[in-house]
Design an enzyme around this catalytic site. Structure first.
Site, PDB file in Angstrom:
ATOM      1  N   ARG A  51       0.816  -1.082  -0.095  1.00  0.00           N
ATOM      2  CA  ARG A  51      -0.045  -0.074   0.011  1.00  0.00           C
ATOM      3  C   ARG A  51       0.989   1.441  -0.148  1.00  0.00           C
ATOM      4  O   ARG A  51       0.585   2.155  -0.611  1.00  0.00           O
ATOM      5  CB  ARG A  51      -1.006  -0.244   1.170  1.00  0.00           C
ATOM      6  CG  ARG A  51      -1.775   1.368   1.304  1.00  0.00           C
ATOM      7  CD  ARG A  51      -2.992   1.586   2.284  1.00  0.00           C
ATOM      8  NE  ARG A  51      -3.046   0.326   3.128  1.00  0.00           N
ATOM      9  CZ  ARG A  51      -2.332   0.543   4.441  1.00  0.00           C
ATOM     10  NH1 ARG A  51      -1.673   1.787   4.515  1.00  0.00           N
ATOM     11  NH2 ARG A  51      -2.495  -0.203   5.388  1.00  0.00           N
ATOM     12  N   TYR A 103     -17.042  16.755 -14.519  1.00  0.00           N
ATOM     13  CA  TYR A 103     -17.431  15.173 -14.884  1.00  0.00           C
ATOM     14  C   TYR A 103     -18.551  15.019 -13.754  1.00  0.00           C
ATOM     15  O   TYR A 103     -18.283  15.473 -12.771  1.00  0.00           O
ATOM     16  CB  TYR A 103     -16.054  14.303 -14.545  1.00  0.00           C
ATOM     17  CG  TYR A 103     -16.417  12.799 -14.563  1.00  0.00           C
ATOM     18  CD1 TYR A 103     -16.676  12.314 -15.765  1.00  0.00           C
ATOM     19  CD2 TYR A 103     -16.364  12.505 -13.374  1.00  0.00           C
ATOM     20  CE1 TYR A 103     -16.888  10.991 -15.773  1.00  0.00           C
ATOM     21  CE2 TYR A 103     -16.356  10.925 -13.311  1.00  0.00           C
ATOM     22  CZ  TYR A 103     -16.691  10.371 -14.553  1.00  0.00           C
ATOM     23  OH  TYR A 103     -17.126   8.831 -14.363  1.00  0.00           O
ATOM     24  N   ASP A 175      -7.710  19.258 -13.685  1.00  0.00           N
ATOM     25  CA  ASP A 175      -8.121  17.673 -14.156  1.00  0.00           C
ATOM     26  C   ASP A 175      -7.597  17.807 -15.691  1.00  0.00           C
ATOM     27  O   ASP A 175      -8.385  18.284 -16.509  1.00  0.00           O
ATOM     28  CB  ASP A 175      -9.582  17.547 -13.985  1.00  0.00           C
ATOM     29  CG  ASP A 175     -10.046  16.036 -14.666  1.00  0.00           C
ATOM     30  OD1 ASP A 175      -9.322  15.478 -15.452  1.00  0.00           O
ATOM     31  OD2 ASP A 175     -10.784  15.453 -13.993  1.00  0.00           O
ATOM     32  N   LYS A 200      -8.760   6.983 -19.136  1.00  0.00           N
ATOM     33  CA  LYS A 200      -9.073   7.626 -20.304  1.00  0.00           C
ATOM     34  C   LYS A 200      -8.033   7.431 -21.202  1.00  0.00           C
ATOM     35  O   LYS A 200      -7.389   6.365 -21.564  1.00  0.00           O
ATOM     36  CB  LYS A 200      -9.794   8.906 -20.076  1.00  0.00           C
ATOM     37  CG  LYS A 200     -10.677   9.099 -18.795  1.00  0.00           C
ATOM     38  CD  LYS A 200     -11.920   8.073 -19.127  1.00  0.00           C
ATOM     39  CE  LYS A 200     -12.819   8.161 -18.012  1.00  0.00           C
ATOM     40  NZ  LYS A 200     -13.235   9.272 -17.287  1.00  0.00           N
TER      41      LYS A 200
HETATM   42  C1  LIG Z   1     -13.580   9.801 -16.121  1.00  0.00           C
HETATM   43  C2  LIG Z   1     -13.365  11.059 -15.374  1.00  0.00           C
HETATM   44  C3  LIG Z   1     -13.171  11.226 -14.019  1.00  0.00           C
HETATM   45  C4  LIG Z   1     -13.273  10.061 -12.920  1.00  0.00           C
HETATM   46  O1  LIG Z   1     -12.263   9.067 -13.470  1.00  0.00           O
HETATM   47  P1  LIG Z   1     -12.678   7.472 -12.725  1.00  0.00           P
HETATM   48  O2  LIG Z   1     -11.259   6.755 -13.430  1.00  0.00           O
HETATM   49  O3  LIG Z   1     -13.754   7.249 -13.703  1.00  0.00           O
HETATM   50  O4  LIG Z   1     -12.681   7.441 -11.476  1.00  0.00           O
HETATM   51  C5  LIG Z   1     -12.621  12.581 -13.787  1.00  0.00           C
HETATM   52  N1  LIG Z   1     -12.388  13.573 -14.702  1.00  0.00           N
HETATM   53  C6  LIG Z   1     -12.849  13.334 -15.836  1.00  0.00           C
HETATM   54  C7  LIG Z   1     -12.622  14.491 -16.708  1.00  0.00           C
HETATM   55  C8  LIG Z   1     -12.978  12.084 -16.381  1.00  0.00           C
HETATM   56  O5  LIG Z   1     -13.437  11.999 -17.622  1.00  0.00           O
END
Ligand SMILES: *Cc1c(COP(=O)(O)O)cnc(C)c1O
Length: 385
Positions: A51, A103, A175, A200
């Protein structure tokens, strides 16, 4: 390697050197929970329990830090876990200024989890710097934004938001999931933290869920690393291995996503059944000047408003075949989705209306298949509407 690496070389080599015991060129999957100690408290490097640290994760973290131009990265088990770790920097009474069009899951964790802990969120349209200025209070400790936003693809001036955050003694977190480090480097524009859903584009093959935080501040990294270990949302070594394999082609994949999306955007914007499109790489984009300043290309995401409403959108989405109807984005395969029903269903209807997430809005994640096959698929499906 001698001297600093350029971006494409970093994708392949940063954080990874041949395994010292065997020479294996790929960092192995260290599928282990614990490590044998020579004497109580005396262990190799930082490795006492997985961890806290695992060598496959260490390699991924070093790779991502390098791609974002940071000094440190931390990998998490999902993108929302990286967001939650960032919010754990705050305490009850603190405020976050958040961009309005985030998101769906980001909105949900603020609203349903952290608000109950006494951390408030003020949502603002961050294309309006004046509105952001007026939203800042002496309780604001963090400014959190996504750019391009999801799903309306607004583009927010990162440099300007960094200035505002600093003036008020708050941190700026960006982000960078949609743009990826190939197209945009928030740390170089004044952000303190870059967050990713590596599910993604970083993963890129629709087979891993993961997240990451990147910083260039030692103190901030130490605090976040403490939270990573204390709260414990870490990824397993196998997922880290898959993500390392993915970043080796990130530069190639993202350029091809852009190339295909540019052609699709041009096709859609001329089509009589499309009211309008939003694509950061298109000259018609409302924040085109900011796109040029901070992104080197438009990315792989396109938002299109179909003429008509829900019936037309539904019909279209039932007719596409190469574009798979699914949540998520950023993979090699093309995906398409309906935010009002799918990804943004957790955003209340009146909020969606305010943001312009209408029933005719369809979001394209343009993959890296043959461009003409993609256009043929969409053309045929539109003909059926
Ligand atoms: C998918 C997404 C998230 C969340 O991510 P997960 O891996 O699904 O927890 C956060 N920000 C954006 C812009 C996203 O497309």
């Amino acid at each position: 390697m001698d001297g600093p690496m350029r971006f494409d070389t970093k994708c392949i080599h940063a954080g990874q050197s041949p395994d010292p015991s065997t020479g294996a060129i790929c960092t192995p999957v260290y599928q282990t929970s614990t490590y044998v100690q020579e004497s109580p408290g005396r262990f190799k490097g930082e490795y006492d329990y997985s961890r806290s640290a695992n060598p496959t994760r260490t390699a991924l973290e070093a790779n991502l830090a390098s791609l974002e131009g940071g000094s440190h990265a931390l990998a998490f088990s999902s993108g929302v876990a990286s967001l939650a770790a960032t919010l754990h920097l705050l305490k009850s009474g603190d405020n976050v200024v958040l961009c309005d069009d985030v998101y769906g899951g980001t909105y949900r964790v603020f609203k349903m989890v952290f608000e109950q802990l006494g951390i408030t969120a003020t949502r603002v349209d961050m294309t309006d710097a004046g509105a952001v200025e007026s939203a800042m209070t002496d309780k604001t400790k963090l400014v959190w934004l996504e750019t391009p936003t999801n799903p309306t693809l607004k583009v927010i001036d990162i440099e300007r938001m960094g200035q505002i955050a600093r003036t008020h003694g708050a941190l700026l977190a960006v982000d960078n999931t949609f743009a990826t480090p190939v197209l945009q480097n928030p740390l170089a524009l004044g952000a303190d933290i870059v967050s990713h859903s590596s599910t993604k584009y970083i993963g890129g093959h629709a087979d891993v869920v993961g997240g990451a935080l990147v910083t260039k501040d030692e103190g901030l990294h130490t605090r976040l690393k403490y939270i990573q270990n204390a709260v414990g949302a870490v990824p397993g070594p196998w997922d880290c291995f898959l993500l390392l394999r993915s970043t080796k082609t990130l530069h190639l994949r993202v350029q091809r996503h852009c190339e295909n999306a540019e052609k699709m955007a041009a096709f859609l914007s001329q089509h009589p059944k499309i009211e309008r499109i939003v694509y950061p790489g298109d000259e018609s984009h409302p924040q085109r000047e900011i796109v040029k300043k901070q992104m080197c290309r438009g990315g792989g995401m396109i938002t299109a408003f179909l003429k008509g409403g829900l019936d037309e959108a539904r019909r279209f989405l039932e007719q596409v075949h190469l574009f798979s109807l699914a949540e998520s984005l950023g993979g090699v395969e093309s995906l398409i989705e309906h935010p009002a029903i799918m990804t943004h269903a957790s955003v209340p209807a009146d909020e969606r209306a305010k943001l312009g997430i209408t029933d005719g809005l369809v979001r394209f994640s343009v993959g890296i298949e043959d461009t003409q096959d993609q256009i043929d698929d969409v053309e045929r499906a539109l003909a059926a509407v």
